[in-house]
Write an enzyme that holds these catalytic residues in place. Sequence first.
Site, mmCIF file in Angstrom:
data_model
loop_
_atom_site.group_PDB
_atom_site.id
_atom_site.type_symbol
_atom_site.label_atom_id
_atom_site.label_comp_id
_atom_site.label_asym_id
_atom_site.label_seq_id
_atom_site.Cartn_x
_atom_site.Cartn_y
_atom_site.Cartn_z
ATOM 1 N N HIS A 169 3.947 -3.865 0.337
ATOM 2 C CA HIS A 169 2.939 -4.315 2.012
ATOM 3 C C HIS A 169 2.987 -4.691 2.666
ATOM 4 O O HIS A 169 3.162 -5.007 3.875
ATOM 5 C CB HIS A 169 1.547 -3.511 1.784
ATOM 6 N N HIS B 131 -5.003 -2.370 2.862
ATOM 7 C CA HIS B 131 -4.648 -0.842 3.166
ATOM 8 C C HIS B 131 -5.579 0.065 3.731
ATOM 9 O O HIS B 131 -4.255 0.575 4.312
ATOM 10 C CB HIS B 131 -4.504 -0.387 1.389
ATOM 11 N N HIS C 67 -11.733 6.736 -7.623
ATOM 12 C CA HIS C 67 -13.208 7.804 -8.005
ATOM 13 C C HIS C 67 -12.054 8.363 -8.968
ATOM 14 O O HIS C 67 -12.505 9.188 -9.669
ATOM 15 C CB HIS C 67 -13.554 8.105 -7.038
ATOM 16 N N GLU D 266 -3.092 1.498 7.087
ATOM 17 C CA GLU D 266 -3.618 2.823 6.896
ATOM 18 C C GLU D 266 -4.731 3.911 7.727
ATOM 19 O O GLU D 266 -4.912 5.065 7.047
ATOM 20 C CB GLU D 266 -3.218 3.783 5.821
HETATM 21 CO CO CO Z 1 0.434 1.795 0.524
#
Ligand code: CO
Length: 263
Positions: free
Chosen positions: A208, A146, A89, A176
């Site tokens: 990650h 993620h 976005h 997350e």
């Molecule tokens: Co991250």
Amino acid sequence: MKKAIVLAAFGSRHDNAVASLARITECVRRAHPETQVCVAYTSKTIRGHMARAGEAVESVPDALDRLLAEGVTHVAVQSLHLIPGTEFHGLLELANERMLRGGFSRVEVGFPLVAGEAGVDRVVDAILAEALHGRSEHDAVLFMGHGTKHDGNVYYDCLHQAFQARDKAVHMGAMEAEPGIDTIIERFTGSGVKRVYLLPFLFGAGWHAARDMVGEEATSWKTRLEDAGIECVPVLKGAGEYDALVDIWLTHLDDAMRRLSRC
Ligand code: CO
């Protein structure tokens, strides 16, 4: 009309992710030999790491400034993100702002991997076609996405539902956000899962994946699953390593290029 393509990746310094990005860049160059193709990173943190390592990578606004100065009139900015969240976005806002400011005749943004309702099915079918075979009855497959505070987080649950509609053993979670590892462990222990194939749903199996997915820390998904008595088989393969997923990104770029020529 002078065209350019900016591949906008989150960014990573990890070998796997860098190799995937180099491969997709090569595919795009081959598909658009007449057009300048450049890579930009949307993560300010990663750009900082790169600059300190002497391997500076442009931000998308910087790439656009440079292209404008080089006389480029039409730009396709292709998002290499997985879902339409904050980064995607941000690219749309940037494109609008650059159009309003003048200079470029047109700036188009290509969709991230998962785009719209049909996009969910397409991505899930592509992953399952390349996914693990030879699983036994008590095995499950778990993808670690993620996760984001952005409304786009809803896509992780959409992907999960789409996997489940095809194969009850395949699950999508988010690092997350929800559905998080607590929710997933509850589900697994309730249904008698004994062994899990653990894969990243990230562009690359980078930082990650190494830390939050398979790290030795008590909070990594691997540790959490093992603590719950579930055996873990990590598969360090990022989304950028699936040919069928790269094809989806390339299709989104083709669409953006078509919109670019239509003015
Ligand atoms: Co991250």
